[in-house]
Design a protein around this motif. Structure first.
Motif, PDB file in Angstrom:
ATOM      1  N   ALA A 851       0.852  -1.205   0.000  1.00 28.40           N
ATOM      2  CA  ALA A 851       0.000   0.000   0.000  1.00 28.40           C
ATOM      3  C   ALA A 851       0.872   1.234   0.000  1.00 28.40           C
ATOM      4  O   ALA A 851       2.115   1.163   0.096  1.00 28.40           O
ATOM      5  CB  ALA A 851      -0.907  -0.010   1.217  1.00 28.40           C
ATOM      6  N   GLY A 852       0.151   2.285  -0.027  1.00 30.51           N
ATOM      7  CA  GLY A 852       0.875   3.548  -0.040  1.00 30.51           C
ATOM      8  C   GLY A 852       1.333   3.928   1.376  1.00 30.51           C
ATOM      9  O   GLY A 852       1.106   3.231   2.360  1.00 30.51           O
ATOM     10  N   LEU A 853       1.929   5.030   1.495  1.00 31.55           N
ATOM     11  CA  LEU A 853       2.496   5.502   2.772  1.00 31.55           C
ATOM     12  C   LEU A 853       1.602   6.524   3.485  1.00 31.55           C
ATOM     13  O   LEU A 853       2.003   7.118   4.460  1.00 31.55           O
ATOM     14  CB  LEU A 853       3.853   6.148   2.478  1.00 31.55           C
ATOM     15  N   GLU A 854       0.357   6.749   3.070  1.00 32.43           N
ATOM     16  CA  GLU A 854      -0.452   7.827   3.653  1.00 32.43           C
ATOM     17  C   GLU A 854      -1.011   7.469   5.014  1.00 32.43           C
ATOM     18  O   GLU A 854      -1.191   8.326   5.868  1.00 32.43           O
ATOM     19  CB  GLU A 854      -1.634   8.168   2.693  1.00 32.43           C
ATOM     20  N   GLU A 855      -1.212   6.244   5.328  1.00 33.58           N
ATOM     21  CA  GLU A 855      -1.921   5.854   6.584  1.00 33.58           C
ATOM     22  C   GLU A 855      -1.125   6.178   7.845  1.00 33.58           C
ATOM     23  O   GLU A 855      -1.662   6.740   8.793  1.00 33.58           O
ATOM     24  CB  GLU A 855      -2.264   4.365   6.506  1.00 33.58           C
ATOM     25  N   PRO A 856       0.112   5.865   8.003  1.00 27.96           N
ATOM     26  CA  PRO A 856       0.832   6.219   9.242  1.00 27.96           C
ATOM     27  C   PRO A 856       0.885   7.716   9.490  1.00 27.96           C
ATOM     28  O   PRO A 856       0.787   8.165  10.634  1.00 27.96           O
ATOM     29  CB  PRO A 856       2.220   5.675   9.016  1.00 27.96           C
ATOM     30  N   MET A 857       1.026   8.407   8.464  1.00 25.08           N
ATOM     31  CA  MET A 857       1.110   9.848   8.644  1.00 25.08           C
ATOM     32  C   MET A 857      -0.219  10.390   9.135  1.00 25.08           C
ATOM     33  O   MET A 857      -0.273  11.236  10.035  1.00 25.08           O
ATOM     34  CB  MET A 857       1.530  10.523   7.325  1.00 25.08           C
ATOM     35  N   ILE A 858      -1.298   9.932   8.569  1.00 27.88           N
ATOM     36  CA  ILE A 858      -2.627  10.397   9.027  1.00 27.88           C
ATOM     37  C   ILE A 858      -2.859  10.004  10.491  1.00 27.88           C
ATOM     38  O   ILE A 858      -3.385  10.764  11.294  1.00 27.88           O
ATOM     39  CB  ILE A 858      -3.709   9.812   8.088  1.00 27.88           C
ATOM     40  N   ARG A 860      -0.630   9.579  12.869  1.00 33.20           N
ATOM     41  CA  ARG A 860       0.160  10.455  13.737  1.00 33.20           C
ATOM     42  C   ARG A 860      -0.480  11.809  13.867  1.00 33.20           C
ATOM     43  O   ARG A 860      -0.516  12.375  14.975  1.00 33.20           O
ATOM     44  CB  ARG A 860       1.572  10.641  13.167  1.00 33.20           C
ATOM     45  N   LEU A 861      -0.935  12.342  12.837  1.00 33.10           N
ATOM     46  CA  LEU A 861      -1.531  13.680  12.898  1.00 33.10           C
ATOM     47  C   LEU A 861      -2.781  13.680  13.780  1.00 33.10           C
ATOM     48  O   LEU A 861      -2.963  14.562  14.622  1.00 33.10           O
ATOM     49  CB  LEU A 861      -1.866  14.185  11.487  1.00 33.10           C
ATOM     50  N   MET A 862      -3.599  12.743  13.644  1.00 39.22           N
ATOM     51  CA  MET A 862      -4.825  12.675  14.451  1.00 39.22           C
ATOM     52  C   MET A 862      -4.494  12.475  15.937  1.00 39.22           C
ATOM     53  O   MET A 862      -5.083  13.113  16.824  1.00 39.22           O
ATOM     54  CB  MET A 862      -5.712  11.511  13.934  1.00 39.22           C
ATOM     55  N   GLU A 863      -3.542  11.629  16.177  1.00 43.70           N
ATOM     56  CA  GLU A 863      -3.146  11.380  17.572  1.00 43.70           C
ATOM     57  C   GLU A 863      -2.544  12.629  18.209  1.00 43.70           C
ATOM     58  O   GLU A 863      -2.817  12.974  19.341  1.00 43.70           O
ATOM     59  CB  GLU A 863      -2.151  10.221  17.611  1.00 43.70           C
ATOM     60  N   THR A 864      -1.788  13.354  17.418  1.00 42.58           N
ATOM     61  CA  THR A 864      -1.154  14.568  17.968  1.00 42.58           C
ATOM     62  C   THR A 864      -2.188  15.627  18.275  1.00 42.58           C
ATOM     63  O   THR A 864      -2.137  16.315  19.318  1.00 42.58           O
ATOM     64  CB  THR A 864      -0.125  15.092  16.933  1.00 42.58           C
ATOM     65  N   SER A 940     -11.779   5.043  21.688  1.00 46.71           N
ATOM     66  CA  SER A 940     -12.462   3.816  21.243  1.00 46.71           C
ATOM     67  C   SER A 940     -12.986   3.939  19.791  1.00 46.71           C
ATOM     68  O   SER A 940     -13.064   2.940  19.053  1.00 46.71           O
ATOM     69  CB  SER A 940     -13.637   3.513  22.200  1.00 46.71           C
ATOM     70  N   SER A 941     -13.313   5.160  19.393  1.00 46.88           N
ATOM     71  CA  SER A 941     -13.820   5.334  18.008  1.00 46.88           C
ATOM     72  C   SER A 941     -12.703   5.546  16.999  1.00 46.88           C
ATOM     73  O   SER A 941     -12.922   5.523  15.790  1.00 46.88           O
ATOM     74  CB  SER A 941     -14.776   6.545  17.959  1.00 46.88           C
ATOM     75  N   GLN A 945     -12.417   4.715  12.831  1.00 47.25           N
ATOM     76  CA  GLN A 945     -12.202   5.828  11.900  1.00 47.25           C
ATOM     77  C   GLN A 945     -10.947   5.575  11.063  1.00 47.25           C
ATOM     78  O   GLN A 945     -10.926   5.834   9.832  1.00 47.25           O
ATOM     79  CB  GLN A 945     -12.060   7.158  12.665  1.00 47.25           C
ATOM     80  N   LEU A 946      -9.935   5.063  11.715  1.00 37.88           N
ATOM     81  CA  LEU A 946      -8.710   4.787  10.971  1.00 37.88           C
ATOM     82  C   LEU A 946      -8.926   3.686   9.932  1.00 37.88           C
ATOM     83  O   LEU A 946      -8.415   3.763   8.788  1.00 37.88           O
ATOM     84  CB  LEU A 946      -7.586   4.387  11.935  1.00 37.88           C
ATOM     85  N   GLN A 947      -9.707   2.722  10.315  1.00 31.26           N
ATOM     86  CA  GLN A 947      -9.973   1.660   9.355  1.00 31.26           C
ATOM     87  C   GLN A 947     -10.766   2.198   8.166  1.00 31.26           C
ATOM     88  O   GLN A 947     -10.498   1.842   6.976  1.00 31.26           O
ATOM     89  CB  GLN A 947     -10.765   0.531  10.067  1.00 31.26           C
ATOM     90  N   THR A 948     -11.706   3.109   8.572  1.00 31.31           N
ATOM     91  CA  THR A 948     -12.520   3.664   7.489  1.00 31.31           C
ATOM     92  C   THR A 948     -11.666   4.513   6.560  1.00 31.31           C
ATOM     93  O   THR A 948     -11.742   4.437   5.307  1.00 31.31           O
ATOM     94  CB  THR A 948     -13.659   4.542   8.056  1.00 31.31           C
TER      95      THR A 948
END
Length: 1065
Positions: A851-858, A860-864, A940-941, A945-948
């Motif tokens: 897959a592409g590399l967009e998921e880890p970055m997203i 991290r941003l949400m967690e921050t 918990s949500s 959301q990440l899966q979606t």
């Protein structure tokens, strides 16, 4: 002789110029003045002190005088107001002396300060003597009934000597230089007692000759070895107390009939064994004799100036004698011995005019008496015969041979007649002696004593009412003489004129009552013959003799008496019943009776006739019966010598048929031993008069008794009436007093009410003051408590500051430790990052392919972004909690400084504040919980959301390529920021951390809240040790929780996240 009159003076000189004492008398002390003119002051007792230079004298008015011979001064030391009966002046305290008074008491006085020392009572009769022990600490007082021993230190009675009333005590005294008490009784028994134990030591054996007389006087030598005793006889017994036997018997001259007093004369060179004994006899002369040689040394006193009692000084230099007239004669022993040793004065020479040579020789051979300066001096040759020694007689000795009652040889009547004719009278100094010789007086002492012992005759018990005399002594002697005459013969108790007849003889012989009685009895039995045959009428026969003689010598005068109805009972009987004492002076009467006693009994009637004849001229001029009566009852101008000469003429010229000498008997003297019976009177008349008088006396007594009863009844009625009146008066007084008392009570109640009101006001003021004082004390105590609590708060603040400093140091240490651990964790992180980088590299290679590399970055941003929002919310909540804690701490400090009176309000404010703080804490907890719940919901949500989003990204296939270097740089920057921002970890860890922060924040906020541990709203300012310790424990637990939280947060924050399906190999 020097005479000093004391009078009413309290002090003065005894003599202004010391006399030479040529006759032995140094000075005569006369008491003089008396409280009332009717009495005369007399000295009664005298006593020397131990030195002999001072002596005491007491009179019958109770005055005690101290005479100091060395200082020539007398002082009145005490007024006792009772007659003095005995004196003692040799106590162990030299200034004290004992006085026995007429009220039966003994008192001790101090002569220096004139104060009473003590009084002693115990006798029921007059005290006759006081004897003092040689030490001066004990004294024995003697009365007729008992003797008592006294302790002079405590003035308490130690013992008492009682005897039977029939025996009686004569004298009890101490023996010198010993502890022996000698007691002499009236039955002539003498006992010796030990003074300490009062046990009987011995009894002197009775003398064989002692039964004839009674012991009355005693004397002991200074060494206490010899005892002299005398009584109703001229014999003296001398006892040796060492051998307890009668040493000798001394017989005094016949003129001594009895012994009144005995005194040994001390001598400085006799060693205490005195040889000269002074004997005071009944004639008032004190003779000093030598008991060894039986010679007279000297004598003091005389018949005209007799001695009553004497005291010899212990030094033997002076003798103080109380005379019959109450004065004190002070004799010098040295002068007396010089007078005795002088040659005797020449005898009185009298020219004998009679031709009887034999009578002249007899008169010249008789003893002559010469009076020199008041002393009787006998011829020198007779001095050897004055005292005779009489040794003990054998058993067969006849007591009747004793001639003690023999009279001295009578004087020669012819010589006396020659003296009387030559001088007309006898010498005044010899008159009494000549009368006694002419009348041949028997001097029956025993018979006279038996008559006087019968007491006062009832007929003369009220003599003072009929014959009030100025001199009480003379009245007493007259009463005694008349009573003695009445006891001798009953007729004299009924004779009304007997006091008039006896009075001149009583006045003349008042100092010698025996001679007075015998002279009076001799006159009645001889010169009053036939006087009582017509009793109770005047002697008509005697008056008829006088009338016959008067008719013979002067008929004209008798006719003049008859003319004016003047009988012999008017002109003769008044002179006879008074024996001329009413109409003659003393000198004239004495001159008359010198001639009467020298002639037959008929001469008295001739003297009566001569008195009338010599008064013929004034009697002829009298024409009234009252004038005649007045003439024969009063003194008239008459030449006594002419009257006596006329009496002798009438005696010689009266015819024998009418001469009274033929009808009167010759002179008959009184019988010796017993007096003759006198019954020449109508006995039945006397008896009848006696019975009538007794009946009248009984009736008078009955009348007096009834009158007394009536007086008593009247007095009782009067008393009852007075009692009733007094009772009514008392009731009136009581009612008035009750009314006054009620008024006083009302006034007192009003006053008491006012006082109570004032007292209540005072109490109220005192209460207010007390409350003010209590309030001030309370404030002071509260201030003290506030200061103490402030000091305690300062101490607590200091402790808290020290604790806070300690906590800060511990927090700094914990931070350093945390930093150290963070460094360790950083090292491990780096190690793990390296591992993760390696794994990521491997995974990237794998994922890059998938897959592409967009998921880890997203991701991290949400967690921050989520972590940043949560961190900001927590920081705001913590800041709010810190602010509330700071405000609470400020308010608490302000409350501590507030005044104690506002504590209740402040406590309520503090409780309200604490409640508001707890409410804010609850709100903070709620906010914290909401924050945790939102965070948990977000966490918990987030996977879904990440899966979606991952699916969307995978579906869109628009994955951008991410280089590993970019991921590494982002991770490093994030971790460096995490060291400062403490970012949150995974959702599970964040939720756990949120729960702990939610429960730990209120604890931090309420760390300084003292009311958060309980539900009570009360706030206490008492920050005690226990509270501090609990706060310290809470602070330490908070620090530990903080350290644990920081450590757990660090661990959770930096824990590496593993991708799905990653494992350790």
């Amino acid at each position: 002789m020097k005479t000093t009159e004391i009078g009413s003076k309290e002090s003065g000189k005894i003599w202004h110029r010391k006399p030479a004492a040529t006759d032995g008398v140094v000075v005569s002390l006369v008491r003089g003045a008396a409280p009332s003119p009717a009495t005369s002051a007399r000295f009664l007792q005298v006593a020397f002190d131990g030195s002999g230079d001072r002596f005491l004298a007491g009179d019958h008015f109770g005055n005690i005088y101290l005479f100091n011979l060395s200082r020539n001064r007398f002082d009145l030391v005490q007024r006792t107001h009772h007659a003095c009966t005995a004196l003692a002046f040799s106590l162990h305290r030299a200034s004290e002396f004992l006085v026995a008074l007429a009220d039966y008491s003994v008192k001790c006085f101090d002569a220096d300060n004139k104060q009473l020392v003590s009084g002693m009572r115990g006798h029921d009769s007059a005290i006759t003597s006081i004897s003092v022990h040689g030490s001066g600490r004990y004294a024995v007082t003697t009365s007729s009934e008992t003797a008592q021993l006294w302790d002079l230190d405590t003035f308490q009675r130690k013992r008492k000597l009682n005897v039977r009333q029939s025996v009686g005590i004569q004298k009890v005294f101490f023996l010198p230089l010993s502890n022996t008490i000698l007691s002499c009784f009236k039955d002539n028994s003498i006992f010796a007692w030990e003074s300490d134990t009062l046990t009987c030591k011995y009894q002197l054996p009775p003398a064989e000759s002692a039964a004839t007389f009674q012991y009355k006087a005693f004397a002991v030598t200074r060494d206490g070895r010899m005892l002299a005793a005398g009584g109703k006889s001229n014999n003296l017994h001398v006892w040796c107390l060492c051998s307890r036997r009668l040493l000798r018997v001394l017989q005094m001259p016949p003129r001594v009939r009895g012994v009144r007093q005995l005194e040994f004369l001390p001598d400085n060179f006799d060693g205490g064994c005195s040889q000269v004994l002074g004997v005071l006899s009944q004639d008032g002369i004190m003779r000093f004799i030598n008991i060894q040689t039986c010679k007279l040394v000297f004598d003091v006193g005389s018949h005209d100036d007799s001695i009553v009692t004497s005291s010899v000084s212990p030094s033997g230099r002076h003798i103080a004698s109380i005379m019959e007239d109450g004065s004190i004669n002070l004799y010098s022993v040295q002068a007396l011995t010089k007078v005795v040793n002088k040659p005797p004065p020449p005898l009185v020479k009298v020219v004998d005019l009679t031709k009887d040579s034999a009578a002249s020789k007899a008169g010249a051979a008789s003893e002559k008496v010469s009076i020199v300066a008041g002393r009787t001096c006998r011829p020198w040759k007779s001095k050897q015969d004055v005292v005779k020694m009489k040794y003990l007689q054998p058993d067969d000795w006849d007591p009747s041979a004793n001639k003690e009652n023999e009279l001295p040889s009578v004087l020669s009547r012819p010589r006396l007649h020659a003296i009387l004719k030559g001088f007309g009278e006898y010498p005044a100094k010899y008159r009494m002696f000549i009368w006694r010789s002419l009348l041949q007086l028997p001097e029956n002492h025993a018979a006279f004593s038996s008559l006087t012992d019968k007491g006062t005759h009832p007929q003369y018990s009220l003599l003072h009412q009929d014959y009030p005399l100025k001199s009480t002594k003379l009245l007493r002697v007259l009463q005694r003489m008349l009573s003695t005459m009445a006891h001798w013969s009953a007729i004299f108790g009924e004779t009304k004129y007997l006091p008039l007849l006896a009075f001149p003889f009583v006045k003349l012989f008042q100092n010698n009552q025996l001679i007075c009685f015998e002279v009076l009895a001799t006159v009645i039995t001889n010169w009053c013959q036939h006087w009582f045959e017509y009793f109770p009428n005047p002697p008509i026969n005697i008056l008829a003799m006088v009338e016959n003689v008067l008719a013979h010598h002067d008929k004209e005068l008798l006719q003049h008496f008859v003319k004016y109805d003047v009988t012999s009972q008017v002109y003769a009987w008044p002179l006879l019943e008074t024996l001329f004492s009413e109409v003659l002076t003393r000198e004239e009467w004495l001159k008359l009776f010198d001639n009467v006693f020298s002639n037959p009994p008929a001469f008295l009637l001739m003297a009566l006739v001569s008195y009338i004849l010599c008064s013929r001229s004034p009697l002829l001029h009298c024409s009234q019966k009252d004038d005649f009566e007045y003439f024969f009852h009063h003194r008239n101008n008459l030449d006594i010598s002419a009257m006596i000469k006329e009496a002798y003429h009438v005696m010689d010229s009266t015819p024998a048929q009418i001469h009274p000498q033929n009808l009167l008997k010759e002179f008959v003297p009184l019988t010796k031993g017993q007096y003759p019976v006198f019954n020449k009177y109508p006995k039945f008349i006397v008896d009848y008069q006696g019975l009538e008088r007794e009946r009248i006396r009984q009736e008078e007594l009955e009348y007096l008794r009834e009158r007394q009863i009536s007086h008593e009844m009247e007095a009782e009625a009067q008393r009852r009436r007075m009692d009733d009146e007094n009772w009514y008066q008392q009731q009136e007084l009581l009612r008035g007093a009750e009314h006054r008392r009620r008024q006083l009570l009302t006034e007192e109640e009003q006053r008491l009410l006012q006082q109570r009101q004032r007292l209540a006001a005072v109490k109220r003021e005192l209460k207010l003051k007390e409350l003010q004082l209590l309030e001030a004390a309370r404030r002071r105590f509260m201030k003290y408590q506030q200061d103490q609590r402030k000091m305690d708060l300062r101490c607590l603040d200091d402790e808290i500051e020290s604790k806070m400093c300690l906590r800060e140091r511990e927090a700094a240490a914990a931070v350093q430790e945390v930093e150290t651990r963070q460094l360790a964790l950083e090292a491990r992180r780096r190690f793990y990052e390296q591992q993760s980088a390696k794994e990521l590299e491997s995974e990237r290679r794998e994922v890059r392919g998938e897959a592409g590399l967009e998921e880890p970055m997203i991701w991290r941003l949400m967690e921050t972004e989520a972590e940043l929002r949560d961190k900001k919310l927590l920081e705001e909540s913590l800041a709010e909690a810190d602010r509330l804690c700071a405000e609470t701490e400020c308010k608490l400090q302000a409350l501590r400084k507030a005044d104690g009176e506002q504590q209740g309000t402040q406590c309520a404010d503090v409780a309200t504040l604490a409640e508001s703080v707890r409410e804010q804490e609850r709100q903070l907890c709620g906010v914290s919980k909401d924050l945790e719940s939102r965070k948990w919901a977000e966490v918990s949500s987030r996977p879904s959301q990440l899966q979606t989003e991952r699916r969307k990204l995978l579906a869109s296939a628009s994955v951008q390529e991410v280089l590993p270097e970019d991921i590494l740089e982002d991770g490093e920057s994030d971790h460096s920021d995490g060291l400062h921002d403490l970012r949150p970890c995974s959702p599970d860890e964040d939720s756990a951390r949120g729960d702990k922060e939610a429960w730990s924040k209120p604890q931090n906020v309420c760390l300084n809240d003292v009311s958060s541990s309980g539900s009570s709203a009360h706030f206490s300012l008492d920050r005690g040790r226990e509270n501090l310790e609990s706060k310290e424990r809470a602070l330490m637990s908070e620090v530990r929780a903080l350290r644990h939280k920081l450590a757990s947060q660090a661990v959770r924050r930096y824990q590496p996240s593993h991708p799905a399906g990653a494992q350790w190999v």
